[in-house]
Design an enzyme around this catalytic site. Structure first.
Site, PDB file in Angstrom:
ATOM      1  N   ASP A 452       0.097 -44.880 -65.509  1.00  0.00           N
ATOM      2  CA  ASP A 452       0.881 -46.828 -66.312  1.00  0.00           C
ATOM      3  C   ASP A 452       0.009 -47.542 -65.567  1.00  0.00           C
ATOM      4  O   ASP A 452      -0.885 -47.733 -64.447  1.00  0.00           O
ATOM      5  CB  ASP A 452       2.452 -47.583 -65.813  1.00  0.00           C
ATOM      6  CG  ASP A 452       3.300 -48.450 -66.253  1.00  0.00           C
ATOM      7  OD1 ASP A 452       2.740 -48.710 -67.464  1.00  0.00           O
ATOM      8  OD2 ASP A 452       4.246 -47.946 -66.401  1.00  0.00           O
ATOM      9  N   ASP A 520       6.698 -50.090 -75.017  1.00  0.00           N
ATOM     10  CA  ASP A 520       7.884 -49.996 -74.963  1.00  0.00           C
ATOM     11  C   ASP A 520       8.752 -51.108 -75.260  1.00  0.00           C
ATOM     12  O   ASP A 520      10.306 -50.235 -75.328  1.00  0.00           O
ATOM     13  CB  ASP A 520       8.641 -51.469 -73.178  1.00  0.00           C
ATOM     14  CG  ASP A 520       7.692 -50.859 -72.236  1.00  0.00           C
ATOM     15  OD1 ASP A 520       7.218 -49.766 -72.575  1.00  0.00           O
ATOM     16  OD2 ASP A 520       6.781 -52.208 -71.240  1.00  0.00           O
TER      17      ASP A 520
HETATM   18  C1  DGJ Z   1       5.886 -49.937 -68.208  1.00  0.00           C
HETATM   19  C2  DGJ Z   1       6.117 -48.081 -69.292  1.00  0.00           C
HETATM   20  O1  DGJ Z   1       5.677 -48.975 -70.224  1.00  0.00           O
HETATM   21  C3  DGJ Z   1       7.691 -47.987 -69.403  1.00  0.00           C
HETATM   22  O2  DGJ Z   1       7.388 -47.167 -70.007  1.00  0.00           O
HETATM   23  C4  DGJ Z   1       8.012 -47.816 -68.360  1.00  0.00           C
HETATM   24  O3  DGJ Z   1       7.043 -47.060 -67.499  1.00  0.00           O
HETATM   25  C5  DGJ Z   1       7.702 -49.343 -66.919  1.00  0.00           C
HETATM   26  N1  DGJ Z   1       6.261 -49.697 -67.407  1.00  0.00           N
HETATM   27  C6  DGJ Z   1       8.210 -48.734 -65.140  1.00  0.00           C
HETATM   28  O4  DGJ Z   1       7.886 -49.342 -64.784  1.00  0.00           O
END
Ligand code: DGJ
Length: 699
Positions: A452, A520
């Site tokens: 990430d 997300d």
């Molecule tokens: C952002 C990501 O896009 C999410 O899927 C998740 O992993 C969060 N970060 C976790 O902090």
């Protein structure tokens, strides 16, 4: 596929197209043609070197392949440098060419030189069998004994044939709303898409799509996608004469690079092509990415159905809690269990812990082994979340090494999501980041990393570098290097690239990571738009999509709708399975079983966008391979009385074959020609309706 050189004219012939360049009387590579094939003998230089008047220079009007800044140039350039004597203008003239063949790919190298400064620029064009996609990149060499400062090094410059305004397709995205497609007609001036955030970003994407009278099935479409996961800039300009040009590459924003004597700088590749209609473009790019871009190990394997813990448990991950979910994930058919954020350091929320990549013993008293053993025992593989480029000020790492984050001593560091960006241009930091993930992979049976990256850079001091403005470039290279090293040491490792959802979707990321987390936002209706935009130029199989609960702010929709949207990419599950009823778990199980039957077709088949909400009242996509075709359709609501009739003509089938069409417990046989020329009719009632129609080719 071939490359012909004839008296200074180069013809690059792909499956269906020609890309032609001539070395003109000034010694400049001049663009002649890009598009459908013509007779070889018709290609010749048309360059006239005289100025039209004192306001519109010949150079500005020229169809250049790689325009340097210098002399009477007043339009976006591909190259700009400062030479040791402080001359800031470049003159690049043709020196030589090479045509080579390696592993069935043909490459043309045009070597240009700036003689007084012993600088060389090589323009590369690489052609591969069975595709119209051409890879372009540029290499700058310093053959002198003094340093040259590079300010702009584009990957390619492109000239489009028509003098009429082209329509540019890109996105007006955001976090949670990636890939919202916007069409802009480029009538005059320049249209610039760029990122200055460090990554390739959610807002606009490092690609260009320029079309004339095009739709899904027909029309001229010129496109290119940059393989770069950092700051980029795409300048699409149209001059008073109607000439449309594109310059694409690493952004020159706050960028410079010191090229020492004997060194070379390679600009990232841009993969470009001409297609007849958008479907042809998407299919060409999809097939090309699978064949040539994605890391080889998993490129041709369907991606597993994964479970991800983020939406279900947030930071509150515990060994017992995850094991409970894992049991249900295995029961419904998931093949991989990924534990997201929250397992390390003092990570109770997003205020602390990033940088401390050791297992949180309060949440996992006996480490990760019990959980991983459980997951493996259930027949799934195990994956783990990292955000390796970041540090929270509230972490042991930051307390020990405050200078490891990008910073200026005199400036207050700006926090975004309570975190700072690590200076990966330092060898010690890069090594640390590698070893954190490597240690976990060595200690535990982990076969998947979700990598990430959740913030834009700021206070980008990098005093360790002789030229700190190289950090934008060097950081991205470090990310690629760490991912490659991990994969080299752990050959079965899969890595998902995530940046707050789809903030790093580009062909550079996809050359080093196996897939991306698309957004997300898991609301299925929003997702349709996001996925539609993604599918234009990026490979379907890399598009991770989760079915999640309806209670996280997304609008209510039934499981059918959620699955039917999600199965249009790489199906994943993200809801809190412990809260589901037996019936809901059964729905999950049935859909996952169905997805496994169709996923080869979805992930590797030809792909058609048949209908969208903007123009139709319906959203429909179709996937086809030699065995079967799958049609998904979704509606929003019937807006008007009697607005419930829908009709879809299929595409890409064998017109002489017979197909069994099944949906809603009906099974009917139709010929391919009928399905494509007459099509299927449906009625829908109510909001957010969806269907999957399977069309199996009869033997
Ligand atoms: C952002 C990501 O896009 C999410 O899927 C998740 O992993 C969060 N970060 C976790 O902090």
């Amino acid at each position: 596929m071939k490359i012909i050189e004839n008296n200074g004219v180069f013809i690059l012939e792909t499956e269906n197209t020609h890309y032609c360049i001539a070395i003109n009387s000034e010694g400049t590579p001049e663009h002649l043609h890009w598009g459908r094939k013509c007779a070889d003998e018709d290609y010749r230089s048309v360059y006239k070197s005289h100025e039209r008047n004192s306001n519109h220079s010949a150079k500005d009007l020229g169809k250049t392949e790689y325009l340097p800044f210098g002399g009477t140039v007043y339009r976006p350039v591909a190259f700009k440098a400062t030479y040791p004597d402080r001359c800031r203008e470049a003159v690049l003239t043709y020196k030589d060419f090479n045509i080579s063949e390696v592993d069935g790919a043909f490459t043309l190298e045009l070597i240009l030189e700036d003689k007084p400064y012993k600088a060389e620029v090589s323009l590369f064009y690489k052609l591969r069998e069975n595709t119209d996609i051409i890879e372009r990149y540029a290499v700058i060499r310093n053959n002198s004994d003094r340093s040259i400062t590079l300010h702009k090094v584009a990957s390619g410059e492109f000239n489009l044939p028509s003098l009429r305004p082209y329509t540019s397709t890109n996105f007006n995205g955001s976090w949670g709303g990636e890939f919202r497609k916007v069409n802009s007609v480029v009538r005059n001036g320049a249209l610039t898409y760029e990122s200055t955030k460090g990554g390739s970003n959610h807002t606009v994407n490092p690609c260009f799509i320029l079309s004339e009278n095009a739709d899904e099935k027909k029309g001229d479409v010129f496109f290119g996608a940059l393989a770069w996961t950092g700051n980029f800039k795409t300048e699409i300009s149209r001059d008073f004469a109607g000439r449309t040009r594109v310059v694409i590459g690493i952004n020159d924003f706050d960028f410079s690079y010191t090229l020492h004597p004997g060194e070379e700088f390679t600009a990232p590749s841009v993969f470009c092509g001409y297609a007849n209609g958008f479907a042809e473009m998407s299919n060409a790019m999809n097939a090309f990415a699978i064949e040539y871009i994605l890391p080889k190990r998993y490129a041709k394997e369907p991606l597993p159905v994964l479970y991800n813990s983020w939406e279900a448990t947030g930071f509150n991950v515990t060994s017992a809690g995850q094991q409970k979910i894992a049991e249900l994930a295995a029961e419904i058919g998931c093949e991989l269990f990924v534990m997201d954020d929250g397992w390390f350091g003092s990570r109770l929320n997003d205020h602390a812990g990033l940088g401390d990549w050791n297992v949180n013993r309060f949440k996992f008293p006996r480490g990760l082994k019990p959980l991983i053993d459980k997951v493996k025992g259930l027949g799934m593989r195990f994956g783990l979340w990292f955000e390796p480029e970041m540090v929270n000020p509230n972490s042991n790492l930051f307390r020990a090494h405050p200078d490891w984050a990008y910073h200026y001593d005199t400036r207050k560091a700006s926090l975004l999501r309570h975190q700072l960006v690590l200076n990966l241009t330092r060898d010690d930091v890069k090594e640390f980041v590698f070893s954190c993930m490597d240690n976990m992979l060595c200690e535990y049976d982990i076969s998947y990393i979700k990598w990430d990256m959740n913030r834009a850079y700021s206070e980008t001091g990098a005093e360790n570098l002789e030229n700190p403005q190289e950090l934008w470039y060097r950081h991205v290279k470090a990310v690629y290097e760490i991912a490659d090293r991990l994969k080299a040491k752990h050959p079965d490792l899969q890595i998902e690239c995530c940046a707050s959802g789809g903030g790093r979707v580009d062909l550079g990321a996809l050359s080093h990571f196996d897939m991306v987390w698309t957004s997300d936002n898991t609301d299925p209706l929003d997702r349709l738009t996001i996925q539609q935009g993604f599918s234009l130029i990026y490979p379907i199989k890399c598009m991770r999509a989760w079915v999640t609960d309806t209670n996280r702010g997304s609008r209510p929709s039934d499981w059918d709708f959620r699955f039917n949207v999600t199965m249009q990419g790489s199906l994943s599950i993200g809801g809190d399975l412990t809260k589901y009823t037996k019936k809901e778990l059964k729905i999950h199980k049935d859909y996952i079983r169905l997805y496994k039957e169709i996923r080869n077709t979805v992930q590797f088949g030809r792909f058609y966008r048949l209908a969208n909400f903007e123009e139709d009242r319906l959203f429909a996509t179709q996937y086809v391979d030699d065995e079967q075709s799958v049609l998904f359709f979704c509606t929003k609501a019937n807006s008007f009385f009697n607005d419930n009739f829908h009709h879809i003509k299929l595409q890409g089938l064998d017109e002489n074959a017979k197909y069994t069409v099944s949906y809603d417990k009906t099974k009917e046989i139709y010929g391919g020609a009928y399905l494509m020329n007459v099509g299927l009719s449906f009625e829908t009632w109510g909001t957010l309706q969806s269907k999957i129609i399977r069309i199996i080719k009869n033997k």
